[in-house]
Design an enzyme around this catalytic site. Sequence first.
Site, PDB file in Angstrom:
ATOM      1  N   GLU A  30      -2.500  12.308  -7.403  1.00 27.28           N
ATOM      2  CA  GLU A  30      -2.860  12.562  -8.687  1.00 27.28           C
ATOM      3  C   GLU A  30      -4.130  13.604  -8.418  1.00 27.28           C
ATOM      4  OE1 GLU A  30      -3.400   8.361 -10.274  1.00 27.28           O
ATOM      5  OE2 GLU A  30      -1.378   8.259 -10.061  1.00 27.28           O
ATOM      6  N   ASN A  36      -5.760  -0.016  -6.391  1.00 26.23           N
ATOM      7  CA  ASN A  36      -6.219   1.334  -6.815  1.00 26.23           C
ATOM      8  C   ASN A  36      -6.401   1.311  -8.380  1.00 26.23           C
ATOM      9  OD1 ASN A  36      -6.848   3.778  -7.884  1.00 26.23           O
ATOM     10  ND2 ASN A  36      -5.094   4.899  -6.802  1.00 26.23           N
ATOM     11  N   LYS A  49      -7.362   3.089 -10.626  1.00 28.20           N
ATOM     12  CA  LYS A  49      -7.621   4.383 -11.347  1.00 28.20           C
ATOM     13  C   LYS A  49      -8.411   4.383 -12.508  1.00 28.20           C
ATOM     14  CE  LYS A  49      -2.875   5.021  -9.689  1.00 28.20           C
ATOM     15  NZ  LYS A  49      -1.559   5.353  -9.772  1.00 28.20           N
ATOM     16  N   SER A 100       4.731   1.948  -7.207  1.00 26.35           N
ATOM     17  CA  SER A 100       5.391   0.846  -7.989  1.00 26.35           C
ATOM     18  C   SER A 100       5.735  -0.631  -7.100  1.00 26.35           C
ATOM     19  CB  SER A 100       6.628   1.250  -8.466  1.00 26.35           C
ATOM     20  OG  SER A 100       6.647   2.340  -9.439  1.00 26.35           O
TER      21      SER A 100
HETATM   22  P1  PGA Z   1       1.795   2.524  -8.714  1.00 26.78           P
HETATM   23  O1  PGA Z   1       0.412   3.374  -8.150  1.00 26.78           O
HETATM   24  O2  PGA Z   1       1.527   1.176  -8.045  1.00 26.78           O
HETATM   25  O3  PGA Z   1       1.034   2.292 -10.339  1.00 26.78           O
HETATM   26  O4  PGA Z   1       2.888   3.176  -8.563  1.00 26.78           O
HETATM   27  C1  PGA Z   1       0.039   3.402  -6.817  1.00 26.78           C
HETATM   28  C2  PGA Z   1      -0.787   4.511  -6.399  1.00 26.78           C
HETATM   29  O5  PGA Z   1      -0.998   5.405  -7.092  1.00 26.78           O
HETATM   30  O6  PGA Z   1      -1.518   4.181  -5.796  1.00 26.78           O
END
Ligand code: PGA
Length: 253
Positions: A97, A9, A11, A212
């Site tokens: 989010e 993802n 983002k 994470s």
């Molecule tokens: P992250 O995000 O791996 O940066 O914690 C995971 C996600 O929001 O899908």
Amino acid sequence: MRRPLVAGNWKLNGSRATGAALVRAIAGGIERSRAVDVMVCPPFVYLAEIAAALQGTGIWLGAQSVSAESGGAFTGEVAAAMLRDVGCSHVIVGHSERRALFGESDEVVAHKFMAVRAAALQPVLCVGETLDERRQGSTEDVVRRQLEAVLQRISIEKLGSAVIAYEPVWAIGTGQTATPEQAQAVHAFIRGLVAARSARMAAELRILYGGSVKGSNARALFAMPDIDGGLVGGASLDAADFLAICSAASGKT
Ligand code: PGA
């Protein structure tokens, strides 16, 4: 046997140039004989171009969000059929989010889920509790509520090849990964909720962990029986780290 899936993802990150370089590096580094499905989810505006770059690689394309509407006077929205049109196979719905920053309720998420299914695409439904909710001991209540909002509106067969992603909000982008045991407990709970409706659907359902995930912790997470891969944010922007996660998932089968 469920085939693992690793989804990146991206983002709100990158550019045409960095996105193209990233998929080149991923496609070039991925093992052809891999026992894992791999997907990238770029921002909307880059989807068509990335779709072209993914031709022949076997890597899937997903969108990060979608409108619940199928068309009409909804300025700024993107319909599921449009995502299919440019080559997406999957759409993330209900990311925390979107829920927290853009006010998407369980009901809105459920309508988006149905819009994705109606366009013959696969939803990746995200669920997960905040730190406060975990501390209050309400993780299972929150996850049940988020999941039931969708399951109550569809017949269980409509789950089809949908994917569920368990993403504890406190682990997203914080570097504080859930322990494999913490994640496994919630994954088993989710599978149990689906099994109460259909044992077959539950057995086939891919449940990804997100929050994470990195090359260094992926193997331990994916070793858990109900963790079928990962939804990866930050580490999906780094080809080497993303490939390490893919290879950890590939080792699961
Ligand atoms: P992250 O995000 O791996 O940066 O914690 C995971 C996600 O929001 O899908």
